[in-house]
Design a protein around this motif. Structure first.
Motif: not given
Length: 316
Positions: A60, A21, A113, A57, A146, A23-24, A152, A66-67, A148
């Protein structure tokens, strides 16, 4: 102390890792993060702009981060991570952080999540066009990480180096005792000029010569070798030595030895020295029933091996 980057990359696609996964991923796909090869220069522009061999990504315009979440190919203890921003110069993240989690089974992105994530790399500066390395001291086993980006940007590769800790429930019966995914590992080798000896114990068959172990040409009358740690003490039943894709650079002869105590160095034959062929998967039955903890592959005088499989049963 051993450089943590010499340990296996538990997140690599070659070890069945997956980016489950993000987020962007507006400019470049998240899956590029764990490709086993080095990031390449992409000279083209697409409809969304400059194309990159990495994850990128969008810019922003509101607070946030972002992650991307990576499922490790093999659970393990993480000794360090690498955030490689190669070719990202004006669009890299100025800061990064990494968290980890351990969970059984195969949770969805939504379920991940909601997990409790533990920080293993605090928010730290990152440089553009650089291999940014961050050691990790947490001794626990993890299944997911994850990454991060603050806030961005683009990352070419994400490496998670550590010690595999496979689920023992899957280590019963006859297994590949040398496989990296089962807890085997490279101890040392004489030479890895063209390719690491660790590649021999990756999952699946090699797809080309670059996916195996290849040493330089010998000019001194000696021979090349690699010592591997098995998943545990076990009795070897049969062995596969695969020279697929090595045609003009396969070994002339091969030999596989075993020992129960690496410090004592009392090696005995599992596969006696014998002629080998180019581009061939060789299979050998093993009559020796003494348990071994390590094996040593000798190639004479040099040459490439695509895969080594050491099939047997754990005794402890």
């Amino acid at each position: 102390m051993t450089d943590f980057t010499e340990l296996p990359d538990l997140a690599s696609r070659a070890l069945a890792g997956s980016v489950v996964a993000a987020n962007d991923e507006f400019f470049a796909a998240r899956e590029n993060l764990i490709q086993p090869g080095p990031p390449a220069v992409v000279p083209t522009f697409g409809h969304k702009g400059k194309e990159y061999d990495g994850w990128e990504t969008r810019r922003r315009r509101e607070p946030g981060v972002d992650w991307a979440i990576v499922r490790l190919g093999v659970p393990g203890v993480i000794h360090g991570v690498v955030v490689d921003t190669a070719h990202f110069l004006g669009n890299y993240p100025p800061f990064v952080s990494v968290e980890a989690a351990s969970v059984d089974g195969y949770p969805s992105a939504a379920e991940l999540a909601d997990l409790h994530w533990e920080p293993i790399v605090a928010r730290s500066p990152a440089a553009g066009g650089s291999v940014n390395s961050y050691p990790v001291t947490d001794p626990r086993d993890w299944t997911h990480v994850r990454l991060t980006l603050h806030p961005d940007g683009g990352v070419a590769r994400f490496r998670v180096h550590g010690t595999p800790a496979p689920d023992p429930r899957f280590l019963t019966g006859t297994i590949d005792l040398a496989a990296l995914e089962n807890g085997g590992g490279l101890v040392s080798c004489s030479d890895a000029f063209y390719g690491s000896a660790e590649k021999m114990i990756l999952p699946g068959r090699a797809h080309d010569m670059g996916e195996g172990w290849e040493n330089a040409r010998r000019r001194d009358g000696g021979n090349d070798w690699a010592v591997l740690r098995l998943a545990g003490a076990g009795v070897v039943r049969h062995v596969e030595l695969d020279t697929s894709y090595f045609l003009g650079n396969a070994p002339g002869w091969v030999q596989l030895s075993g020992c129960a105590d690496l410090d004592a160095g009392e090696w005995f034959d599992l596969v006696p020295k014998q002629r080998s062929q180019p581009d061939t998967r060789h299979r050998y039955l093993v009559a020796e029933d003494r348990p071994v903890t390590h094996v040593r592959l000798d190639v004479y005088p040099d040459g490439g091996i695509a895969r080594l499989r050491v099939w047997g049963e754990l005794t402890s």
